[in-house]
Design an enzyme around this catalytic site. Structure first.
Site, PDB file in Angstrom:
ATOM      1  CB  CYS A 166      -0.932  -0.090   1.211  1.00 37.26           C
ATOM      2  SG  CYS A 166      -2.017   1.300   1.529  1.00 37.26           S
ATOM      3  CG  ASP A 223      -6.204  -0.800  -5.955  1.00 39.02           C
ATOM      4  OD1 ASP A 223      -6.884   0.181  -5.585  1.00 39.02           O
ATOM      5  OD2 ASP A 223      -5.084  -1.058  -5.490  1.00 39.02           O
ATOM      6  CG  HIS A 258      -5.614  -0.859  -2.117  1.00 34.98           C
ATOM      7  ND1 HIS A 258      -4.573  -0.511  -2.942  1.00 34.98           N
ATOM      8  CD2 HIS A 258      -5.246  -0.472  -0.872  1.00 34.98           C
ATOM      9  CE1 HIS A 258      -3.621   0.073  -2.232  1.00 34.98           C
ATOM     10  NE2 HIS A 258      -4.011   0.098  -0.970  1.00 34.98           N
TER      11      HIS A 258
END
Length: 290
Positions: A166, A223, A258
């Protein structure tokens, strides 16, 4: 595979924001992502030296969670760069997973000077009040200090890789462009393009000409925060960049969004996470980190 490295699943525990206290680095979870999922993986520390250490970076002692095989030296090193939520239990667990594979794995708290990410009750507050105040230059300097520390505490600086998730995925790209002594990098759903600010003056795509090592990028097609177009542009830039980075690869999982590796969150996709983990271990070994 992840399963052979875990000994139990952490049960779902009700969360009361008024009484939540972070006990130590690498324990607990950020307030804005709790409660944790019942599928959360827990890796034991049997046979490991694991816990908090301190790294001197400039005039600051930066805390870090470290795990490594007990009594071993000259170990290959993986620097683990935390998510936007900081060095919490999941990141500590990832360090233990790497240590079980024979690595010295270390995750520095790259928010040390700006605050404690576990205490913000919303993503917006976390972003605005803490993350947006963390300068890339400070982060890269802290990672340089971590690299040095690892070499002085049982690690082999000729066998160092970086693995980021991330927020840390973007940092993994930047560090691969920053440190020529690094051997390889893995970036899990790390942003490669975006706004430039005084704290983040350049993104990975802006510094491709400096890419020092091959990077494995692991992404989810669903995502919404990382457009596939940005990944396509990054691929094109790498193909025209220095030889060192041309061995980079991208794997995009069709059904993943994500944070598909984050087993403590609803976003977790077990099959894709396990495939990504296998690829990560193979990537580091193939590039001299192992």
């Amino acid at each position: 595979m992840l399963k052979p490295e875990v000994d139990s699943l952490v049960p779902h525990v009700p969360f009361d924001r008024r009484t939540f206290i972070k006990a130590a680095l690498g324990t607990g979870f950020a307030a804005c992502v709790l409660p944790v999922s019942a599928q959360t993986i827990h890796t034991d520390s049997e046979g490991l030296e694991a816990g908090e250490v301190s790294i001197k970076s400039g005039d600051t002692m930066v805390p870090a969670y470290r795990a490594q095989p007990k009594g071993k030296t000259h170990l290959p090193v993986i620097i683990v760069v935390h998510e936007i939520f900081g060095v919490h239990e999941h990141i500590a667990d990832v360090c233990r997973r790497f240590a079980k594979q024979g690595y010295l794995a270390i995750a520095p708290d790259l928010y040390k000077r700006q605050g404690d990410p576990t205490q913000y009750p919303s993503m917006q507050q976390l972003n605005e009040q803490l993350v947006s105040k963390v300068p890339d230059s400070q982060v890269l300097a802290d990672l340089d200090a971590t690299f040095k520390w690892a070499g002085e505490h049982g690690g082999d600086v000729n066998k160092v890789g970086i693995n980021g998730f991330c927020w840390g995925g973007r940092i993994a790209w930047l560090y691969a462009e920053h440190n020529p002594r690094l051997k390889a990098a893995v970036a899990w759903y790390g942003r490669v393009a975006g706004n430039q600010t005084p704290m983040t003056p350049a993104n990975p795509i802006d510094r491709v000409s400096d890419l020092q090592v091959p990077v494995l990028g692991l992404y989810g097609r669903q995502d919404q925060s990382i457009p596939q177009e940005s990944l396509d542009k990054m691929k094109q830039a790498i193909a025209q960049g220095p030889q060192a980075g041309r061995g980079s690869e991208f794997v995009v999982y069709d059904d993943a969004g994500h944070a598909f590796f984050a087993d403590y969150r609803p976003s977790y996709k077990q099959a894709d996470a396990e495939d990504g983990w296998r690829r990560t271990l193979a990537w580091f070994k193939a590039h001299g980190v192992g």
